[in-house]
Enzyme design. Structure first.
Site, PDB file in Angstrom:
ATOM      1  CD  GLU A 119     -20.830  -6.532  24.324  1.00 54.43           C
ATOM      2  OE1 GLU A 119     -20.885  -5.808  23.299  1.00 54.43           O
ATOM      3  OE2 GLU A 119     -21.760  -6.581  25.159  1.00 54.43           O
ATOM      4  CG  HIS A 140      -5.931   1.676  -0.635  1.00 47.50           C
ATOM      5  ND1 HIS A 140      -6.018   2.057   0.676  1.00 47.50           N
ATOM      6  CD2 HIS A 140      -6.024   0.313  -0.626  1.00 47.50           C
ATOM      7  CE1 HIS A 140      -6.173   0.988   1.439  1.00 47.50           C
ATOM      8  NE2 HIS A 140      -6.177  -0.082   0.672  1.00 47.50           N
ATOM      9  CG  HIS A 193     -29.269 -13.785  26.043  1.00 49.77           C
ATOM     10  ND1 HIS A 193     -29.832 -13.101  25.001  1.00 49.77           N
ATOM     11  CD2 HIS A 193     -29.000 -12.861  26.998  1.00 49.77           C
ATOM     12  CE1 HIS A 193     -29.913 -11.820  25.312  1.00 49.77           C
ATOM     13  NE2 HIS A 193     -29.409 -11.645  26.512  1.00 49.77           N
ATOM     14  CG  HIS A 201      -1.810  -1.180   1.310  1.00 49.45           C
ATOM     15  ND1 HIS A 201      -1.373  -2.419   1.684  1.00 49.45           N
ATOM     16  CD2 HIS A 201      -3.138  -1.296   1.053  1.00 49.45           C
ATOM     17  CE1 HIS A 201      -2.394  -3.265   1.662  1.00 49.45           C
ATOM     18  NE2 HIS A 201      -3.480  -2.613   1.282  1.00 49.45           N
TER      19      HIS A 201
END
Ligand SMILES: Cc1ncc(C[n+]2csc(CCOP(=O)(O)OP(=O)(O)O)c2C)c(N)n1
Ligand SMILES: [Mg+2]
Length: 663
Positions: free
Chosen positions: A412, A266, A474, A28
């Site tokens: 999380e 890029h 869950h 890159h």
């Protein structure tokens, strides 16, 4: 500041980056070409570092969050004297080269973290800034400051789009991490083209709303950079305790005459022709490969004593601090070495006692935290259910930097990335917690912990359908298998409170990778173990819970709550012929067990026994030791209802297991 010299450093970064990517025909060039001036300024002027000692504990940390631009980092590590050789750069992206495709932690001195997945680096940096604040609070004295460094980040459009960076930045603002400085390479180009395609929000306003100080500048204006950095560094004024976002307008691939400013620059080599034209335009001698401007070499040569002086001044302060505070100095040495400060005094649990392994874990955590005062961490808003309250130190926050508990909020992914940053910083041992099923919300960071060999402890509770009423969203089904699929993650699923204590000890003794503790919501009885050495045998991943006098005909291997289920099932078979020849083996760590030599596995699974496996999740992986029809597993999503009813509904009962065993 010698702007002329810095320009030559930037030119050298461009030269090395173009040639390395061209030689590899992969990589890159866009970011290193577009950010070369910032790199020169950072490594030459802004960072408080000493390339001759990359592990100096009070060095500034720099994280390249836009890790695809790795040639930016490699060039600067080489030029500034970190020991990365030109030969290494010539082998960019080749197998075994320290100059990998993305900068990998541990592969070369000066790489603070690996940041292939965008956004991670920024979130890791939040962890590093937290670690700095925590250690400063614990070890600096009224008289002496030995921990006082900044965390710098270079992030791109991609990082700023990623959720993990947003979560972490939100928390960083809340925690007032004023020594975190993020540069945003705002070139408004990503792989697909202009950011107009998918990214039109006002990033500055968003960060201001997070509680950051936002400023703007031009990537190619050294005086402007100097001014912005001076403001960002200031430890006085209303913005002192705000993290800083410095938005720099830039041109991707600057210097590539026809490709700069386009997505084409890029992530692919410029091509020989474009490289030649770029060199001509920039003033790099034609025909030279991996050319470095002599002025750039001379500049860093001259900077060397300045870098060293910063560390020497620190060392003088540190030595005085050490002489005045010998106990504190010992403690810091143990923190840095990850050693406990006193013997680990884990709670004992009596046979017959019934408690959830998460509850047992909570009791162990208190003991672990007492032995390792450098243990810090917390939960993503499930402190009660995860049972991860730390008894001492309180919550870390702007007014309590010595706090050991981290309230990550419902974030999380950032939680796990931040824990990696804390661990990578050094000096502290992080743990994190949430429900096992939500491991999918943090798995990319868990994977990086494994890749970077960071000993983060994951307390993941509510480990099966037995959690009951919260229902299938869950209830983990495939999560155990998916965690086990990640190399270098140690998953421990203890079967009772006593195993949980050993699991915590194993987690804390591990130094080369993360450990996941999968813990039950429901109560489980502490059972007797026939193997008298079981706490040590458990280190092999499995041990014999119920043995047979003779060579067993059937061996039931189970993990976690299914060990009790197996005990109940075999008890149900009591009296019937054959049941006396059933051995029960607890397998808290399948990976560890599978990694044992054949003789060890045979010793537990028997010479010719039929192996039955019981685990409340998908069978995947257990086929290695049992026939498919002998694996008592759950191959569908769960159900909402009281735990025992759900188990009955799914046919996951001791009766059903007994039937399978006696089939
Ligand atoms: C999580 C993640 N998703 C996707 C990618 C693949 N990828 C690498 S760079 C990039 C675009 C990044 O754009 P930007 O940050 O603006 O970098 P620039 O093109 O300006 O160098 C993408 C999508 C990745 N590395 N990580
Ligand atoms: Mg971009």
């Amino acid at each position: 500041m010698d702007i002329k010299a810095l320009e030559k450093v930037a030119l050298s970064v461009r030269s090395l980056s173009m040639d390395a990517v061209q030689a590899a025909n992969s990589g890159h060039p866009g970011l290193p070409l577009g950010c070369a001036e910032l790199g020169a300024y950072l490594y030459g002027e802004a960072l408080r570092h000493d390339p001759s000692d990359p592990t100096w504990i009070d060095r500034d940390r720099f994280v390249l969050s836009a890790g695809h631009g790795s040639m930016f980092l490699y060039s600067l590590l080489h030029l500034s004297g970190y020991g990365l050789k030109l030969e290494d750069i010539k082998r960019f992206r080749q197998v075994g080269s320290p100059c990998a495709g993305h900068p990998e932690y541990g592969q070369a001195p000066g790489i603070e973290t690996t940041t292939g997945p965008l956004g991670q680096g920024l979130a890791n940096a939040v962890g590093m800034a937290i670690a700095e604040a925590m250690l400063a609070a614990r070890f600096n004295t009224a008289k002496r400051t030995i921990i006082d460094h900044r965390t710098w980040v270079l992030a791109g459009d991609g990082c700023l789009m990623e959720g993990v960076a947003s979560e972490a930045s939100s928390l960083a603002g809340h925690l007032k991490l004023g020594k975190l400085i993020v540069f945003y390479d705002s070139n408004r180009i990503t792989i697909d083209g202009s950011t107009d395609l998918a990214f039109s929000e006002d990033v500055a306003k968003r960060y201001e709303a997070y509680g950051w100080k936002v400023s703007h500048g031009d990537m190619y204006d050294f005086l402007g950079l100097e001014r912005l950095v001076a403001q960002a560094r200031s430890s006085t004024g209303p913005d002192a305790d705000k993290p800083k976002l410095i938005i720099l307008k830039s041109l991707i691939g600057k210097g590539a005459p026809t490709k700069q400013g386009t997505a084409g620059v890029h992530g692919s080599a410029l091509g020989e022709e474009e490289v030649a034209k770029a060199k001509a335009g920039l003033g790099i001698p034609a025909g030279e490969k991996f050319w470095v401007a002599p002025e750039a070499r001379a500049y860093f040569e001259a900077r060397r004593p300045v870098f060293a002086a910063a560390r020497t001044a620190w060392k003088t302060e540190f030595d005085s601090w050490k002489a005045e505070n010998p106990k504190l100095a010992e403690e810091l040495a143990d923190f840095l070495a990850g050693k406990p400060r006193k013997a680990l005094d884990l709670p004992a649990f009596a046979v017959g006692e019934k408690l959830a392994t998460r509850a047992a874990s909570g009791k162990c955590l208190a003991a672990v935290a007492a032995a390792w005062p450098n243990l810090v961490g917390g939960s993503a808003d499930l402190t009660g259910p995860n049972v991860t309250e730390l008894p001492e130190g309180g919550a870390f926050g702007p007014s309590n930097r010595a706090g050991r508990m981290l309230h990550f909020g419902v974030r999380e992914h950032a939680m796990a990335a931040i824990a990696n940053g804390i661990s990578l910083h050094g000096g502290l041992r992080p743990f994190v917690a949430t429900f096992l099923t939500f491991v999918d919300y943090l798995k990319p960071s868990l994977r990086l912990a494994a890749l970077m060999k960071q000993p983060v402890v994951y307390v993941l509770t509510h480990d099966s359908i037995y959690l009951g009423e919260d229902g299938p969203t869950h209830q983990p089904i495939e999560q155990l298998a998916s965690i086990r699929a990640i190399p270098n993650v140690r998953l421990l699923r203890p079967a009772d409170a006593a195993e949980t204590a050993v699991a915590w000890r194993m987690a804390m003794e591990r130094t080369d990778g993360p450990t996941v503790l999968a813990l039950s919501r429901q109560n489980l009885p502490v059972f007797e173990k026939d193997d008298p050495e079981w706490p040590y045998t458990m280190g092999l991943g499995a041990y014999v819970v119920r043995n047979t006098a003779e060579e067993p005909e059937i061996v039931v291997a189970a993990s976690g709550s299914e060990v009790s289920l197996a005990l109940a099932a075999v008890e149900k078979l009591g009296g019937k012929s054959g049941c006396t020849t059933v051995r029960i083996v607890s397998v808290p760590s399948r990976e560890l067990f599978f990694a044992q030599p054949e003789t060890v596995r045979r010793a537990m699974l028997g010479e010719r026994a039929r192996v039955v496996v019981a685990e409340a999740g998908v069978a995947m992986g257990w086929e290695r030791i049992a026939k498919s029809e002998d694996i008592f597993s759950i191959e569908r999503f769960g159900e909402s209802g009281p735990g025992a009813d759900v188990a009955k509904h799914l046919g996951f009962t001791s009766e059903a297991l007994a039937a399978l065993i006696s089939r």
